[in-house]
Design a protein around this motif. Structure first.
Motif, PDB file in Angstrom:
ATOM      1  N   TYR A 151       0.815  -1.222   0.000  1.00 56.49           N
ATOM      2  CA  TYR A 151       0.000   0.000   0.000  1.00 56.49           C
ATOM      3  C   TYR A 151       0.852   1.276   0.000  1.00 56.49           C
ATOM      4  O   TYR A 151       0.316   2.370   0.197  1.00 56.49           O
ATOM      5  CB  TYR A 151      -0.938   0.002   1.212  1.00 56.49           C
ATOM      6  N   GLY A 152       2.160   1.127  -0.173  1.00 55.89           N
ATOM      7  CA  GLY A 152       3.015   2.309  -0.239  1.00 55.89           C
ATOM      8  C   GLY A 152       3.277   2.955   1.101  1.00 55.89           C
ATOM      9  O   GLY A 152       3.652   4.135   1.164  1.00 55.89           O
ATOM     10  N   THR A 153       3.116   2.200   2.176  1.00 59.13           N
ATOM     11  CA  THR A 153       3.426   2.688   3.515  1.00 59.13           C
ATOM     12  C   THR A 153       4.794   2.129   3.891  1.00 59.13           C
ATOM     13  O   THR A 153       4.984   0.917   3.941  1.00 59.13           O
ATOM     14  CB  THR A 153       2.341   2.248   4.516  1.00 59.13           C
ATOM     15  N   VAL A 154       5.736   3.008   4.132  1.00 54.02           N
ATOM     16  CA  VAL A 154       7.143   2.640   4.243  1.00 54.02           C
ATOM     17  C   VAL A 154       7.410   1.989   5.606  1.00 54.02           C
ATOM     18  O   VAL A 154       7.112   2.581   6.649  1.00 54.02           O
ATOM     19  CB  VAL A 154       8.044   3.876   4.053  1.00 54.02           C
ATOM     20  N   PRO A 155       7.975   0.780   5.624  1.00 50.58           N
ATOM     21  CA  PRO A 155       8.192   0.089   6.892  1.00 50.58           C
ATOM     22  C   PRO A 155       9.419   0.562   7.640  1.00 50.58           C
ATOM     23  O   PRO A 155      10.433   0.936   7.048  1.00 50.58           O
ATOM     24  CB  PRO A 155       8.346  -1.380   6.460  1.00 50.58           C
ATOM     25  N   ILE A 156       9.316   0.518   8.975  1.00 53.53           N
ATOM     26  CA  ILE A 156      10.449   0.737   9.881  1.00 53.53           C
ATOM     27  C   ILE A 156      10.518  -0.506  10.752  1.00 53.53           C
ATOM     28  O   ILE A 156       9.614  -0.762  11.551  1.00 53.53           O
ATOM     29  CB  ILE A 156      10.246   1.989  10.748  1.00 53.53           C
ATOM     30  N   VAL A 157      11.569  -1.302  10.604  1.00 57.27           N
ATOM     31  CA  VAL A 157      11.603  -2.620  11.231  1.00 57.27           C
ATOM     32  C   VAL A 157      12.920  -2.856  11.958  1.00 57.27           C
ATOM     33  O   VAL A 157      13.931  -2.206  11.679  1.00 57.27           O
ATOM     34  CB  VAL A 157      11.413  -3.740  10.184  1.00 57.27           C
ATOM     35  N   ARG A 158      12.886  -3.807  12.885  1.00 59.77           N
ATOM     36  CA  ARG A 158      14.122  -4.308  13.458  1.00 59.77           C
ATOM     37  C   ARG A 158      14.658  -5.417  12.563  1.00 59.77           C
ATOM     38  O   ARG A 158      13.876  -6.197  12.002  1.00 59.77           O
ATOM     39  CB  ARG A 158      13.899  -4.851  14.868  1.00 59.77           C
ATOM     40  N   GLU A 159      15.967  -5.497  12.426  1.00 57.29           N
ATOM     41  CA  GLU A 159      16.577  -6.461  11.517  1.00 57.29           C
ATOM     42  C   GLU A 159      16.593  -7.854  12.154  1.00 57.29           C
ATOM     43  O   GLU A 159      17.575  -8.286  12.758  1.00 57.29           O
ATOM     44  CB  GLU A 159      17.999  -6.014  11.157  1.00 57.29           C
ATOM     45  N   VAL A 206      12.816  -6.206   4.030  1.00 56.41           N
ATOM     46  CA  VAL A 206      12.977  -4.746   4.045  1.00 56.41           C
ATOM     47  C   VAL A 206      14.449  -4.390   3.834  1.00 56.41           C
ATOM     48  O   VAL A 206      15.318  -4.781   4.617  1.00 56.41           O
ATOM     49  CB  VAL A 206      12.471  -4.138   5.372  1.00 56.41           C
ATOM     50  N   THR A 207      14.699  -3.656   2.757  1.00 57.09           N
ATOM     51  CA  THR A 207      16.049  -3.170   2.467  1.00 57.09           C
ATOM     52  C   THR A 207      16.174  -1.747   2.999  1.00 57.09           C
ATOM     53  O   THR A 207      15.425  -0.862   2.573  1.00 57.09           O
ATOM     54  CB  THR A 207      16.320  -3.175   0.952  1.00 57.09           C
ATOM     55  N   PRO A 208      17.082  -1.498   3.955  1.00 59.98           N
ATOM     56  CA  PRO A 208      17.146  -0.168   4.574  1.00 59.98           C
ATOM     57  C   PRO A 208      17.589   0.912   3.593  1.00 59.98           C
ATOM     58  O   PRO A 208      18.418   0.672   2.723  1.00 59.98           O
ATOM     59  CB  PRO A 208      18.158  -0.346   5.708  1.00 59.98           C
ATOM     60  N   TYR A 209      17.017   2.082   3.783  1.00 61.18           N
ATOM     61  CA  TYR A 209      17.350   3.226   2.941  1.00 61.18           C
ATOM     62  C   TYR A 209      18.817   3.589   3.108  1.00 61.18           C
ATOM     63  O   TYR A 209      19.344   3.678   4.216  1.00 61.18           O
ATOM     64  CB  TYR A 209      16.467   4.416   3.314  1.00 61.18           C
ATOM     65  N   ASN A 210      19.480   3.797   1.974  1.00 68.28           N
ATOM     66  CA  ASN A 210      20.881   4.218   1.949  1.00 68.28           C
ATOM     67  C   ASN A 210      20.930   5.653   1.439  1.00 68.28           C
ATOM     68  O   ASN A 210      20.646   5.916   0.266  1.00 68.28           O
ATOM     69  CB  ASN A 210      21.693   3.286   1.050  1.00 68.28           C
ATOM     70  N   ARG A 211      21.265   6.568   2.323  1.00 68.73           N
ATOM     71  CA  ARG A 211      21.228   7.985   1.948  1.00 68.73           C
ATOM     72  C   ARG A 211      22.270   8.347   0.897  1.00 68.73           C
ATOM     73  O   ARG A 211      22.166   9.390   0.238  1.00 68.73           O
ATOM     74  CB  ARG A 211      21.426   8.858   3.190  1.00 68.73           C
ATOM     75  N   PHE A 212      23.292   7.505   0.719  1.00 67.47           N
ATOM     76  CA  PHE A 212      24.352   7.798  -0.246  1.00 67.47           C
ATOM     77  C   PHE A 212      23.996   7.303  -1.647  1.00 67.47           C
ATOM     78  O   PHE A 212      24.316   7.956  -2.640  1.00 67.47           O
ATOM     79  CB  PHE A 212      25.667   7.175   0.220  1.00 67.47           C
ATOM     80  N   THR A 213      23.346   6.134  -1.734  1.00 66.43           N
ATOM     81  CA  THR A 213      22.994   5.582  -3.047  1.00 66.43           C
ATOM     82  C   THR A 213      21.526   5.790  -3.411  1.00 66.43           C
ATOM     83  O   THR A 213      21.140   5.622  -4.564  1.00 66.43           O
ATOM     84  CB  THR A 213      23.292   4.069  -3.078  1.00 66.43           C
ATOM     85  N   GLY A 214      20.698   6.118  -2.399  1.00 66.71           N
ATOM     86  CA  GLY A 214      19.267   6.279  -2.642  1.00 66.71           C
ATOM     87  C   GLY A 214      18.514   4.970  -2.722  1.00 66.71           C
ATOM     88  O   GLY A 214      17.323   4.950  -3.018  1.00 66.71           O
ATOM     89  N   ALA A 227      13.525   8.611   9.403  1.00 70.72           N
ATOM     90  CA  ALA A 227      12.375   8.505   8.497  1.00 70.72           C
ATOM     91  C   ALA A 227      11.651   9.838   8.378  1.00 70.72           C
ATOM     92  O   ALA A 227      11.219  10.237   7.286  1.00 70.72           O
ATOM     93  CB  ALA A 227      11.427   7.419   8.998  1.00 70.72           C
ATOM     94  N   MET A 228      11.532  10.554   9.494  1.00 69.60           N
ATOM     95  CA  MET A 228      10.855  11.853   9.457  1.00 69.60           C
ATOM     96  C   MET A 228      11.636  12.870   8.640  1.00 69.60           C
ATOM     97  O   MET A 228      11.048  13.708   7.943  1.00 69.60           O
ATOM     98  CB  MET A 228      10.646  12.357  10.887  1.00 69.60           C
ATOM     99  N   ASN A 260      13.866   0.214   0.447  1.00 70.86           N
ATOM    100  CA  ASN A 260      12.410   0.330   0.430  1.00 70.86           C
ATOM    101  C   ASN A 260      11.831   0.526   1.822  1.00 70.86           C
ATOM    102  O   ASN A 260      10.637   0.353   2.042  1.00 70.86           O
ATOM    103  CB  ASN A 260      11.775  -0.904  -0.234  1.00 70.86           C
ATOM    104  N   GLY A 261      12.700   0.862   2.792  1.00 71.42           N
ATOM    105  CA  GLY A 261      12.235   1.082   4.149  1.00 71.42           C
ATOM    106  C   GLY A 261      13.384   1.493   5.041  1.00 71.42           C
ATOM    107  O   GLY A 261      14.456   1.917   4.567  1.00 71.42           O
ATOM    108  N   PHE A 262      13.171   1.377   6.343  1.00 74.41           N
ATOM    109  CA  PHE A 262      14.189   1.724   7.326  1.00 74.41           C
ATOM    110  C   PHE A 262      14.325   0.560   8.309  1.00 74.41           C
ATOM    111  O   PHE A 262      13.357  -0.152   8.579  1.00 74.41           O
ATOM    112  CB  PHE A 262      13.797   2.993   8.089  1.00 74.41           C
ATOM    113  N   SER A 263      15.528   0.378   8.865  1.00 73.27           N
ATOM    114  CA  SER A 263      15.711  -0.710   9.814  1.00 73.27           C
ATOM    115  C   SER A 263      16.763  -0.327  10.845  1.00 73.27           C
ATOM    116  O   SER A 263      17.597   0.553  10.616  1.00 73.27           O
ATOM    117  CB  SER A 263      16.122  -1.996   9.095  1.00 73.27           C
ATOM    118  N   PHE A 264      16.716  -1.014  11.985  1.00 74.07           N
ATOM    119  CA  PHE A 264      17.729  -0.862  13.024  1.00 74.07           C
ATOM    120  C   PHE A 264      18.101  -2.254  13.519  1.00 74.07           C
ATOM    121  O   PHE A 264      17.287  -3.179  13.519  1.00 74.07           O
ATOM    122  CB  PHE A 264      17.249   0.046  14.161  1.00 74.07           C
ATOM    123  N   ALA A 265      19.337  -2.408  13.968  1.00 71.64           N
ATOM    124  CA  ALA A 265      19.888  -3.737  14.222  1.00 71.64           C
ATOM    125  C   ALA A 265      19.609  -4.260  15.623  1.00 71.64           C
ATOM    126  O   ALA A 265      19.228  -5.420  15.798  1.00 71.64           O
ATOM    127  CB  ALA A 265      21.397  -3.731  13.964  1.00 71.64           C
TER     128      ALA A 265
END
Length: 492
Positions: free
Chosen positions: A407-415, A423-431, A453-454, A434-439
């Motif tokens: 539905y196009g709602t971006v996930p924030i998940v624990r790895e 979920v592949t975490p966003y890489n600010r250098f390469t762009g 994310a904000m 498809n989401g955000f994650s923390f280890a």
């Protein structure tokens, strides 16, 4: 048929795909309490597209009788031996969406709750395992593979390869899928002997004994021909003491027969382009409908009507497994310091429910806590939110993050587990991502990831790319079915 499957079958001297019987405690939409039912309900239809005649056998629960009794065909009945008892077994048949479902009828065991807990639940599913094995020769269907699901059916391979040795049931191949290793079916051995007549020589650490109990899931891990769980990362995790709940020994011993297959979702049910439960349709290239869904969600649950503020959402069981203790730790800090909204749909531990009710009163207009479940509202939450939070302590697979991305709602998940695999975490250098994650299982690390994310939410180009890549991910069951088909063939 795929060329790969033709070659695999030819190696085994076959030309046809195997017949598969999926045995489980529940199956959507007939009887459902969790994600297991979705897998059992959806997988057979995807297998059919690969030429596999996959059928299902489940208990004839009261909730099924109440809704489908007039569509059920009685096949036969017999009496199964359960210890010293002779128990009635009725085998009914239901054709649902082209899938044949066999229903094991016994009002005493399945006339009330799907899961009764404790020894009553052990008795329910000891009976079910016995009934399934005794019914197989009379189904008029040449079962070649039995696909067992969780501890409720994990005794099938053990019983088949010991008490039915040399019979049809023994010649069948058995695949055991572990959906959640935390639930193992542990009982006193006297109880198991009384129910199933298991020989005392199997009550050892090499077979079914674990920490002074007879463990049904361990029995399945010992005797099944192959074992899988519902994501590659979880298959690795459950070989370690932290995740294995005591089963790391047998799972490491059988590592050559252990693998992970990611679950899928029903793309027809979860489809923003055709979903009748949301106020506006949309797809990856046309996202105006998602903005309409966001406005409708805010209106429906009493959030301030602000298109510029991000909505963080959870549709979840409120338990520590789902990471809710992390949410409790940082929610007040986030709500006080950040310009954001929070939407919860779920129920669970009383302490978490009470915390969220209190938080709603403190942050009226910024936070909604809908304690309970509402199917229509869940679709609106997935469609109308910006971010989906899933900070699980462990997650064998997880379906919610897949639905959110659909539905196009971006996930924030624990790895962990399937979250790490999907979920592949966003890489600010390469762009990329498809989401955000923390280890680490750490509330402050989760908070910092939410803040990242904000920051990305404020950049329209970055956010559009995240949404597009999330919606582009394919989590349909067709992919899972191909992997399961390989396993079935490997076992022949």
């Amino acid at each position: 048929m795929k060329k790969e499957f033709r070659e695999l079958l030819r190696e085994r001297g076959r030309s046809a795909m195997p017949n598969v019987l999926l045995a489980a405690a529940e199956c959507a939409p007939l009887a459902k309490t969790g994600g297991l039912a979705d897998v059992v309900g959806t997988l057979p239809r995807s297998l059919a597209g690969l030429g596999i005649d996959a059928r299902v056998i489940i208990p004839y629960h009261r909730c099924i009788k109440d809704k489908y009794a007039d569509k059920v065909e009685h096949m036969f009945y017999f009496y199964a031996k359960l210890g010293w008892r002779q128990e009635y077994v009725g085998i009914e048949k239901l054709i649902l969406d082209g899938v044949t479902v066999y229903l094991v009828d016994n009002e005493h065991y399945f006339g009330d709750k799907i899961y009764r807990g404790g020894n009553p639940e052990g008795e329910q599913y000891s009976f079910f395992c016995r009934a399934v094995l005794d019914a197989i020769p009379n189904l008029g269907y040449d079962v070649e593979v039995v696909h067992c699901n969780d501890w409720h059916t994990a005794m099938l391979p053990m019983l088949a390869h010991t008490q039915y040795r040399g019979l049809q049931q023994d010649r069948i191949k058995y695949l055991l899928t572990i959906h959640n290793i935390a639930f193992q079916g542990k009982f006193g051995f006297d109880f198991v002997q009384d129910m199933l007549g298991v020989d005392s020589r199997y009550y050892t650490p090499e077979y079914i004994e674990l920490n002074g109990c007879a463990d049904y899931l361990k029995a399945g891990c010992v005797f099944a021909d192959r074992i899988n769980t519902v994501s590659p990362s979880y298959a690795s995790e459950i070989r370690t003491p932290y995740y294995a709940e005591g089963l790391e020994g047998i799972l490491n011993a059988r590592s050559a027969q252990l693998s992970g297959i990611i679950n899928g979702i029903d793309k027809k049910v979860f489809n923003p382009h055709g979903d009748e439960l949301i106020p506006a349709r949309y797809d990856r290239g046309h996202l105006k409908g998602k903005a309409i869904c966001k406005a409708r969600l805010q209106e429906r649950v009493g959030l301030e009507q602000r298109p510029d503020v991000p909505i963080f959402a959870m549709v979840t069981r409120m338990t520590e497994q789902k990471g809710f203790d992390l949410v409790v730790c940082v929610l007040d800090d986030m709500m006080c310091r950040e310009d954001m909204q929070f939407m919860l749909l779920g129920s669970g531990d009383e302490r978490f429910e009470n915390f969220m009710r209190s938080a709603e009163s403190r942050y009226k207009g910024k936070l909604c806590a809908y304690i309970g479940y509402n199917e229509e509202l869940s679709h609106l939450v997935y469609a109308g939110s910006d971010f989906y939070l899933m900070p699980s302590r462990f997650e064998p697979c997880g379906l919610s993050q897949m639905i959110a991305m659909r539905y196009g709602t971006v996930p924030i998940v624990r790895e962990t587990g399937g979250l790490k695999d999907t979920v592949t975490p966003y890489n600010r250098f390469t762009g990329e991502g498809n989401g955000f994650s923390f280890a680490n299982y750490d509330a402050w690390e989760m908070r910092d990831t939410m803040r990242l994310a904000m920051e990305c939410y404020k950049n329209e180009e970055i956010m559009h790319g995240l949404i597009s890549r999330a919606m582009q991910a394919d989590f349909g069951f067709e992919r899972s079915a191909i992997d399961y088909a390989r396993h079935y063939i490997w076992m022949l």
